[in-house]
Motif scaffolding. Structure first.
Motif, PDB file in Angstrom:
ATOM      1  N   ARG A 133      -3.126 -22.670  -8.763  1.00 15.59           N
ATOM      2  CA  ARG A 133      -3.692 -21.609  -7.929  1.00 15.59           C
ATOM      3  C   ARG A 133      -3.797 -22.063  -6.477  1.00 15.59           C
ATOM      4  O   ARG A 133      -3.564 -21.282  -5.551  1.00 15.59           O
ATOM      5  N   LEU A 134      -4.144 -23.325  -6.266  1.00 16.63           N
ATOM      6  CA  LEU A 134      -4.192 -23.870  -4.906  1.00 16.63           C
ATOM      7  C   LEU A 134      -2.831 -23.768  -4.235  1.00 16.63           C
ATOM      8  O   LEU A 134      -2.716 -23.329  -3.080  1.00 16.63           O
ATOM      9  N   GLN A 135      -1.807 -24.173  -4.959  1.00 18.89           N
ATOM     10  CA  GLN A 135      -0.458 -24.123  -4.390  1.00 18.89           C
ATOM     11  C   GLN A 135      -0.048 -22.692  -4.084  1.00 18.89           C
ATOM     12  O   GLN A 135       0.568 -22.418  -3.039  1.00 18.89           O
ATOM     13  N   ARG A 136      -0.402 -21.759  -4.955  1.00 17.71           N
ATOM     14  CA  ARG A 136      -0.060 -20.361  -4.707  1.00 17.71           C
ATOM     15  C   ARG A 136      -0.787 -19.836  -3.470  1.00 17.71           C
ATOM     16  O   ARG A 136      -0.187 -19.173  -2.619  1.00 17.71           O
ATOM     17  N   SER A 137      -2.089 -20.109  -3.371  1.00 20.11           N
ATOM     18  CA  SER A 137      -2.846 -19.661  -2.200  1.00 20.11           C
ATOM     19  C   SER A 137      -2.261 -20.243  -0.919  1.00 20.11           C
ATOM     20  O   SER A 137      -2.117 -19.541   0.090  1.00 20.11           O
ATOM     21  N   ALA A 138      -1.920 -21.530  -0.965  1.00 18.43           N
ATOM     22  CA  ALA A 138      -1.334 -22.172   0.215  1.00 18.43           C
ATOM     23  C   ALA A 138      -0.028 -21.494   0.604  1.00 18.43           C
ATOM     24  O   ALA A 138       0.224 -21.210   1.787  1.00 18.43           O
ATOM     25  N   GLY A 139       0.811 -21.218  -0.380  1.00 15.76           N
ATOM     26  CA  GLY A 139       2.085 -20.570  -0.093  1.00 15.76           C
ATOM     27  C   GLY A 139       1.929 -19.184   0.483  1.00 15.76           C
ATOM     28  O   GLY A 139       2.701 -18.765   1.356  1.00 15.76           O
ATOM     29  N   GLU A 140       0.900 -18.444   0.025  1.00 19.19           N
ATOM     30  CA  GLU A 140       0.693 -17.079   0.497  1.00 19.19           C
ATOM     31  C   GLU A 140       0.295 -17.022   1.972  1.00 19.19           C
ATOM     32  O   GLU A 140       0.487 -15.996   2.628  1.00 19.19           O
ATOM     33  N   ILE A 141      -0.272 -18.107   2.502  1.00 20.31           N
ATOM     34  CA  ILE A 141      -0.616 -18.111   3.928  1.00 20.31           C
ATOM     35  C   ILE A 141       0.252 -19.096   4.720  1.00 20.31           C
ATOM     36  O   ILE A 141      -0.038 -19.389   5.879  1.00 20.31           O
ATOM     37  N   GLY A 142       1.320 -19.576   4.087  1.00 22.07           N
ATOM     38  CA  GLY A 142       2.274 -20.415   4.799  1.00 22.07           C
ATOM     39  C   GLY A 142       1.806 -21.829   5.078  1.00 22.07           C
ATOM     40  O   GLY A 142       2.176 -22.425   6.089  1.00 22.07           O
ATOM     41  N   LEU A 143       1.021 -22.394   4.160  1.00 25.27           N
ATOM     42  CA  LEU A 143       0.568 -23.777   4.294  1.00 25.27           C
ATOM     43  C   LEU A 143       1.279 -24.658   3.274  1.00 25.27           C
ATOM     44  O   LEU A 143       1.542 -24.222   2.147  1.00 25.27           O
ATOM     45  N   CYS A 144       1.539 -25.880   3.658  1.00 26.12           N
ATOM     46  CA  CYS A 144       2.108 -26.870   2.741  1.00 26.12           C
ATOM     47  C   CYS A 144       1.045 -27.903   2.406  1.00 26.12           C
ATOM     48  O   CYS A 144       0.311 -28.363   3.291  1.00 26.12           O
ATOM     49  N   LEU A 145       0.946 -28.245   1.133  1.00 25.17           N
ATOM     50  CA  LEU A 145       0.011 -29.294   0.746  1.00 25.17           C
ATOM     51  C   LEU A 145       0.475 -30.628   1.313  1.00 25.17           C
ATOM     52  O   LEU A 145       1.647 -30.995   1.146  1.00 25.17           O
ATOM     53  N   PRO A 146      -0.407 -31.386   1.962  1.00 21.00           N
ATOM     54  CA  PRO A 146       0.001 -32.659   2.565  1.00 21.00           C
ATOM     55  C   PRO A 146       0.120 -33.797   1.564  1.00 21.00           C
ATOM     56  O   PRO A 146       0.573 -34.887   1.921  1.00 21.00           O
ATOM     57  N   VAL A 147      -0.310 -33.578   0.314  1.00 26.58           N
ATOM     58  CA  VAL A 147      -0.208 -34.584  -0.742  1.00 26.58           C
ATOM     59  C   VAL A 147       0.303 -33.908  -2.002  1.00 26.58           C
ATOM     60  O   VAL A 147       0.266 -32.678  -2.126  1.00 26.58           O
TER      61      VAL A 147
END
Length: 284
Positions: free
Chosen positions: A52-66
């Motif tokens: 869910r974190l990855q999906r939320s990040a993708g929906e606002i154009g953020l990449c996980l740094p780790v």
């Protein structure tokens, strides 16, 4: 013992963690978060929360740094350093800090990643024995509630409505239908034995605990229905309950002052809470 947090690559005392006032999470609520339960010193439903974190990040154009593995390693180390047996880990990811306040964010900003833990006796929560009260309030949130955004003002206001009414939670209502709780998923058990909850869409956050409860409910012979339901239908339900990472499953005994069922925790809610805890412990 000082509580330990993790901020942008470093473990440090929580009291010493510092984030710039120019961080976009502070200025624009330009970020997302995730909360994962900890039981017996181990993460619960971690894979679902990370997805869910990855999906939320993708929906606002953020990449996980780790990576996911690195995130879980950080969480486990925080659990160890804080001696946490029961509670939650909290993770917040923002777009980062710019030199000036500007609605447009530069593409090369380094994101801000912050994690810490909170202790809570989830198993011994007296609300599981007594049940909780809920009040309804209009759903004032933005249109993309499926993103676990740090913009939580509408939820804060709903929680205040619940607090002022002496209730545990607020159920948010739109066009006469319950969307979800201000920090939980909403479920009712109908007279004919169906466990009903609103289907996932942009209107609600996809609950990780709710998804795990669905699997358990179906395994134990309960009929699961995903559809809209009204406040009036909820008032006529045999049982009502909420699910969340920080509470697992809690029975609801009243809505807007009206008793649900006989006004006591229902057997289905109690059963689902029990099997959820058993399953979580067996998986760790």
């Amino acid at each position: 013992m000082a509580r330990i947090a993790w901020l942008n690559g470093d473990y440090l005392p929580l009291a010493d963690a510092r984030i710039s006032p120019l961080d976009r999470g502070f200025l624009f609520a330009d970020g997302i978060y995730e909360v994962t339960a900890v039981l017996d010193g181990r993460l619960v439903d971690s894979a679902a929360h990370l997805a869910r974190l990855q999906r939320s990040a993708g929906e606002i154009g953020l990449c996980l740094p780790v990576t996911f593995d690195e995130l879980e390693a950080i969480e486990r180390e925080l659990i160890r350093r804080n001696g946490l047996d029961q509670g939650t880990t909290y993770l917040q990811l923002t777009r980062g800090t710019a030199a000036e306040r500007d609605f447009h964010a530069d593409d090369d900003l380094a994101p801000t990643l912050f994690l810490y833990t909170q202790a809570k006796d989830i198993i011994g929560n007296p609300a599981a024995r007594t049940g909780v009260a809920v009040v309804t309030t209009p759903d004032l949130r933005w249109a993309r509630r499926d993103i676990k955004s740090v913009s939580l003002l509408a939820q804060v206001l709903a929680k205040q409505v619940a607090h002022d009414a002496g209730a545990f939670e607020a159920w948010l209502v739109e066009d006469g239908h319950v969307t979800e709780g201000s920090s939980s998923s909403a479920l009712i058990l109908t007279a004919d034995g169906a466990l009903v909850t609103r289907p996932n869409s942009h209107a609600i956050l996809p609950g990780c605990t709710r998804a795990a409860v669905q699997v358990l409910a179906e395994q134990h012979g309960l009929r699961w229905e995903e559809r809209l339901f009204t406040v009036e239908e909820a008032l006529m339900a045999r049982e009502a309950m909420l699910t969340s990472a920080s509470n697992f499953v809690l029975p609801i005994i009243s809505i807007d002052g009206h008793a649900i069922g006989d006004g006591r925790p229902g057997p289905v809610a109690e059963r689902l809470r029990g099997v959820y805890i058993e399953t979580a412990r067996a998986q760790n």
